[in-house]
Structure formats: C-alpha cells, structure tokens
Design a protein around this motif. Structure first.
Motif, PDB file in Angstrom:
ATOM      1  N   ILE A  63       0.867  -1.184   0.000  1.00  0.00           N
ATOM      2  CA  ILE A  63       0.000   0.000   0.000  1.00  0.00           C
ATOM      3  C   ILE A  63       0.897   1.225   0.000  1.00  0.00           C
ATOM      4  N   GLU A  64       0.711   2.088  -0.983  1.00  0.00           N
ATOM      5  CA  GLU A  64       1.537   3.290  -1.110  1.00  0.00           C
ATOM      6  C   GLU A  64       0.655   4.512  -1.314  1.00  0.00           C
ATOM      7  N   LEU A  65       1.108   5.639  -0.789  1.00  0.00           N
ATOM      8  CA  LEU A  65       0.467   6.932  -1.034  1.00  0.00           C
ATOM      9  C   LEU A  65       1.470   7.791  -1.770  1.00  0.00           C
ATOM     10  N   ASP A  68      -1.243  12.115  -3.217  1.00  0.00           N
ATOM     11  CA  ASP A  68      -2.692  11.982  -3.043  1.00  0.00           C
ATOM     12  C   ASP A  68      -3.309  10.888  -3.914  1.00  0.00           C
ATOM     13  N   LEU A  70      -3.690   6.810  -3.783  1.00  0.00           N
ATOM     14  CA  LEU A  70      -3.498   5.612  -2.975  1.00  0.00           C
ATOM     15  C   LEU A  70      -3.415   4.412  -3.906  1.00  0.00           C
ATOM     16  N   HIS A  71      -2.301   3.669  -3.833  1.00  0.00           N
ATOM     17  CA  HIS A  71      -2.098   2.474  -4.644  1.00  0.00           C
ATOM     18  C   HIS A  71      -2.135   1.259  -3.727  1.00  0.00           C
ATOM     19  N   SER A 101      -5.909   1.763  -7.792  1.00  0.00           N
ATOM     20  CA  SER A 101      -5.466   3.107  -7.445  1.00  0.00           C
ATOM     21  C   SER A 101      -6.673   4.001  -7.227  1.00  0.00           C
ATOM     22  N   LEU A 104      -7.234  10.576  -3.984  1.00  0.00           N
ATOM     23  CA  LEU A 104      -7.785  11.036  -2.710  1.00  0.00           C
ATOM     24  C   LEU A 104      -7.939  12.551  -2.718  1.00  0.00           C
ATOM     25  N   GLY A 110      -3.200  12.208   5.071  1.00  0.00           N
ATOM     26  CA  GLY A 110      -2.371  11.107   4.586  1.00  0.00           C
ATOM     27  C   GLY A 110      -1.414  10.538   5.602  1.00  0.00           C
ATOM     28  N   ILE A 113      -3.151   7.410   7.687  1.00  0.00           N
ATOM     29  CA  ILE A 113      -3.798   6.288   7.011  1.00  0.00           C
ATOM     30  C   ILE A 113      -3.331   4.987   7.659  1.00  0.00           C
ATOM     31  N   VAL A 124      -8.610  -0.277   4.547  1.00  0.00           N
ATOM     32  CA  VAL A 124      -7.733   0.887   4.611  1.00  0.00           C
ATOM     33  C   VAL A 124      -8.571   2.047   5.123  1.00  0.00           C
ATOM     34  N   LEU A 126      -9.019   5.922   5.947  1.00  0.00           N
ATOM     35  CA  LEU A 126      -8.536   7.222   5.480  1.00  0.00           C
ATOM     36  C   LEU A 126      -9.141   8.311   6.356  1.00  0.00           C
TER      37      LEU A 126
END
Length: 143
Positions: A63-65, A68, A70-71, A101, A104, A110, A113, A124, A126
């Motif tokens: 999980i990556e940000l 803005d 989110l993947h 993806s 956001l 962020g 999260i 997830v 947010l």
C-alpha cells in the motif's frame, strides 16, 4: 474554509476512479478475475476502503500513497510439484497480481492512514482532516 458545504463528498472523493466507466460500461472488461471488489464507506471522521482479497496474507499487500493517489497492490506466487522417478508427472505454477489506485481529496490526512487485514478483507482507513469533519449545529447569537 469554504462557506459552501458539499453534501456529495463520497462521489467527489473517488470521482476519477468512478468516472472511468468501470461499473457497467465499455471498460468492464478491464476488471478481471484477479481484481478484487472494493467497497467505500464514509463516516463523520473517515473513509474506509474495503477490498475483498481472500486467501492472501498481509505480507502479500503493498500500500503506497504517492501525491494523493493511494495504490493498493498484491502479488502471490505458488508452486506445486509432483515428482516421480526424477521426472515431472505434473508441475503447476500459479501467479496472481492486482493493483487498484484511488485519487484522494485534499480532505484526507495522509499521515494517519492505517490498514488491517482480517478474514479475507483488507480495510484501509482514510482519516479526514479536522477542518473537513462535519461540525455540530450551533446557535449564532445576533449582537
């Protein structure tokens, strides 16, 4: 702070994702067998993205940000072999990957999260920034 309150925040948050015609249009073919279904819920304090991914473990997820966006992705590999007298009678390899993806809005904090994986569902959370949360009704006195 805006004087106009948006009441349609949920469609706004993922509008880029939802407007790509994934749900019932010509792009429906892009959703394959390995692409997990997603639910998005809004509460007063946060949004929750629930991703159905049974059979995985939490180490399979990434999980990556990034700016803005989110993947959420996962990759699994399995190998099953049956050997008989030094020769393969059956050999099976299995690979499964996906990537989702989400764009956001600015109202998401962020840095807070969080994600959990339980019973085949990745959740997830947010959190909303304080200024984006619904404020209680109050009486304004006239002076």
């Amino acid at each position: 702070m805006s004087l106009i309150k948006r009441t349609d925040r949920l469609p706004f948050i993922f509008e880029d994702f939802l407007n790509t015609d994934w749900f019932g249009g010509t792009n429906m073919s892009k959703i394959g067998f390995n692409t997990p279904a997603v639910n998005v819920k809004e509460s007063d304090n946060d949004f929750s993205v629930e991703l159905a991914a049974p059979g995985l473990v939490k180490d399979d997820f990434n999980i990556e940000l990034d700016n803005d966006v989110l993947h959420i992705s996962a990759e699994t590999k399995s190998k099953k072999e049956t050997v008989e007298n030094g020769k393969y009678t059956r050999k099976e390899f299995g690979y499964s990957t996906f990537k989702r993806s989400f764009n956001l809005p600015d109202t998401i904090d962020g840095s807070r999260i969080e994600a959990t994986y339980e019973n085949g569902v990745l959740i997830v959370t947010l959190p909303k920034k304080e200024e984006a949360k619904v404020q209680p009704k109050r009486l304004i006195e006239i002076s």
